[in-house]
Design a protein around this motif. Structure first.
Motif, PDB file in Angstrom:
ATOM      1  N   GLY A  50     -39.347 -29.362  17.158  1.00 37.05           N
ATOM      2  CA  GLY A  50     -38.603 -29.121  18.386  1.00 37.05           C
ATOM      3  C   GLY A  50     -38.893 -27.755  18.977  1.00 37.05           C
ATOM      4  O   GLY A  50     -39.094 -27.607  20.181  1.00 37.05           O
ATOM      5  N   VAL A  51     -38.917 -26.730  18.119  1.00 41.60           N
ATOM      6  CA  VAL A  51     -39.224 -25.369  18.574  1.00 41.60           C
ATOM      7  C   VAL A  51     -40.656 -25.293  19.083  1.00 41.60           C
ATOM      8  O   VAL A  51     -40.943 -24.691  20.118  1.00 41.60           O
ATOM      9  CB  VAL A  51     -38.985 -24.346  17.442  1.00 41.60           C
ATOM     10  N   SER A  52     -41.574 -25.936  18.369  1.00 41.40           N
ATOM     11  CA  SER A  52     -42.978 -25.942  18.784  1.00 41.40           C
ATOM     12  C   SER A  52     -43.156 -26.622  20.141  1.00 41.40           C
ATOM     13  O   SER A  52     -43.915 -26.147  20.998  1.00 41.40           O
ATOM     14  CB  SER A  52     -43.824 -26.656  17.728  1.00 41.40           C
ATOM     15  N   THR A  53     -42.434 -27.729  20.364  1.00 42.75           N
ATOM     16  CA  THR A  53     -42.513 -28.438  21.643  1.00 42.75           C
ATOM     17  C   THR A  53     -42.026 -27.555  22.784  1.00 42.75           C
ATOM     18  O   THR A  53     -42.644 -27.494  23.858  1.00 42.75           O
ATOM     19  CB  THR A  53     -41.688 -29.728  21.592  1.00 42.75           C
ATOM     20  N   LEU A  54     -40.910 -26.858  22.567  1.00 41.85           N
ATOM     21  CA  LEU A  54     -40.369 -25.995  23.612  1.00 41.85           C
ATOM     22  C   LEU A  54     -41.337 -24.867  23.942  1.00 41.85           C
ATOM     23  O   LEU A  54     -41.558 -24.536  25.115  1.00 41.85           O
ATOM     24  CB  LEU A  54     -39.012 -25.438  23.180  1.00 41.85           C
TER      25      LEU A  54
END
Length: 240
Positions: free
Chosen positions: A66-70
């Motif tokens: 999720g953090v990587s996607t953001l």
């Protein structure tokens, strides 16, 4: 661009995203992809904004995918399913002089997210030049980004309607703003990012059809229906 991982591996993939602004007359927008710019740090994710999107704050802040996607969304390296970025066209006044050449010079409407509380537009600021950038470089300085992030949260927190920043990143790119500094991007949420300048642009072009379409669109944004006359919409806006 990168592909989004499977839904089970990514909390962002559950969002239902579209971009109904593209149903408005083309004189109000230009399709534009964000410019790729590697992210150095994800500085903050707003708990208030995540709650608006019905996303679990604790899960997303600790979710690796999720953090990587953001971060990739800030970098212009990924788009979530349903996103169709564009720059909005409007007019306005600068230094007291009417200017019909302006628009989103460094911001992009990525799409609108359907939530139980209504639709939320997702805007990326600092993602590079658009057709309306004029002589600007399309980037955002870190100092300005931090001020916008904090002040917007303060206004939102005391009940003044404003856009609410979702996240803030600084980038590897350096830019000059009276001094050399890091560039940054901010992603913000709002039921609509329409401006008075949109109406000024349509009025300057004498587009009654465009005005009617915009009012119907905004009535839908705020759950008020799309059958208001120009006069009704104006009175209602003043009351709000």
């Amino acid at each position: 661009m990168l592909e989004l991982p499977d839904k089970q591996d990514n909390p962002w993939a559950v969002l239902s995203i579209s971009n109904s602004w593209k149903t408005l007359p083309p004189m109000l927008w230009s399709a534009q992809a964000p410019e790729f710019s590697p992210v150095e740090d994800l500085i903050d994710i707003s708990p208030m904004a995540l709650r608006l999107l019905q996303l679990d704050v604790q899960q997303l802040r600790t979710h690796v995918e999720g953090v990587s996607t953001l971060k990739n969304l800030h970098a212009g390296n990924i788009l979530l399913p349903g996103m169709s970025p564009l720059a909005q066209k409007y007019a306005g006044h600068r230094h007291g002089i009417f200017n019909d050449r302006i628009g989103d010079g460094r911001s992009l409407l990525l799409g609108e997210v359907a939530t139980p509380l209504g639709r939320m537009e997702m805007y990326l600021k600092g993602g590079g030049r658009t057709p309306y950038a004029l002589r600007g470089d399309g980037y955002l300085g870190l100092r300005s980004a931090i001020k916008e992030y904090l002040v917007s949260h303060a206004l939102y927190g005391i009940g003044i309607p404003t856009s609410l920043p979702l996240s803030l990143c600084n980038h590897e790119r350096k830019i000059f703003r009276n001094q050399l500094e890091k560039s940054a991007t901010v992603i913000s949420l709002s039921p609509s990012h329409a401006r008075v300048g949109h109406f000024e642009w349509l009025a300057a072009r004498g587009s009654a059809a465009g005005m009617k379409a915009l009012i119907a669109h905004l009535g839908g944004c705020y759950g008020e229906g799309g059958d208001m006359s120009v006069e009704q919409f104006f009175k209602h806006s003043v009351q709000r």
